[in-house]
Write an enzyme that holds these catalytic residues in place. Structure first.
Site, short mmCIF file in Angstrom:
data_model
loop_
_atom_site.label_atom_id
_atom_site.label_comp_id
_atom_site.label_asym_id
_atom_site.label_seq_id
_atom_site.Cartn_x
_atom_site.Cartn_y
_atom_site.Cartn_z
N PRO A 139 0.79 -1.24 0.00
CA PRO A 139 0.00 0.00 0.00
C PRO A 139 0.82 1.28 0.00
CG PRO A 139 0.03 -0.94 2.19
CD PRO A 139 0.75 -1.91 1.30
N CYS A 140 1.45 1.57 -1.12
CA CYS A 140 2.29 2.76 -1.24
C CYS A 140 1.51 4.05 -1.05
CB CYS A 140 3.03 2.75 -2.57
SG CYS A 140 1.99 2.53 -4.01
N HIS A 141 0.19 4.00 -1.22
CA HIS A 141 -0.62 5.20 -1.01
C HIS A 141 -0.61 5.63 0.46
CE1 HIS A 141 -3.41 1.91 -0.10
NE2 HIS A 141 -4.12 2.78 0.60
#
Length: 187
Positions: A139-141
């Protein structure tokens, strides 16, 4: 080398794409406005992938993604990912970021520090996020810039998509901190 397959699917946010092989999910493209954009994006990263109906374990990941974009709290930590598609130098970064739960955020610098590096390593964390082959699953967000800034996002829609995903999880990033432009030298 494992053979790559992919499929496109509709979400509440647009058309997403998932790629897999015999090891696990090898590529994931966040929703784009149309199928052509999603397909092109996936094939740019996984040339030669063949579009086929997904097996049950991939169908389960697709269903999870559909439910995520509909606003359901979903945990992707159990999804098998093909580690061969990740740069070896980024493996620790991805592992650390993957541990972030729903609505939990951190900064590029905090990831660097948690991995025992100095603040200069934050740039490497940012590069790993930009090259993340499986966003949402890693989950780079949930990784933001210092000073309350949302930071960059290489998915369709850029930073607005990142903000929308965070809002979906109940996170409203701080407004960017106003930093005056650097002034020139007066000689």
């Amino acid at each position: 080398m494992a053979r790559d397959f992919y499929q496109l699917f509709e979400t509440a946010a647009g058309v997403a794409a998932i790629g897999w092989n015999g090891v696990g999910v090898a590529s994931f493209r966040l929703p784009a406005p149309d199928a052509c954009e999603s397909e092109r994006s996936l094939l740019n990263r996984r040339p030669g992938a063949v579009r086929v109906a997904p097996p049950p374990e991939v169908r389960a990941v697709i269903d999870m993604a559909i439910r995520y974009f509909a606003g359901e709290r979903i945990d992707f930590t159990g999804v098998p990912v093909d580690p061969a598609v990740q740069d070896a130098e980024f493996a620790d970064i991805y592992r650390r970021v993957r541990a972030l739960g729903w609505g939990e955020t951190t900064t590029y610098g905090a990831v660097a520090q948690a991995l025992g590096h100095g603040p200069e390593y934050a740039r490497d964390v940012g590069q790993a996020m930009a090259r993340n082959p499986v966003p949402l699953i890693v989950p780079c967000h949930r990784v933001t810039a210092a000073g309350g800034r949302i930071g960059g996002f290489s998915a369709p829609g850029g930073s607005q998509s990142k903000a929308a995903m965070l809002a979906l999880e109940g996170v409203v990033p701080d407004a960017p901190v106003a930093v005056p432009a650097q002034r020139g030298f007066d000689f």
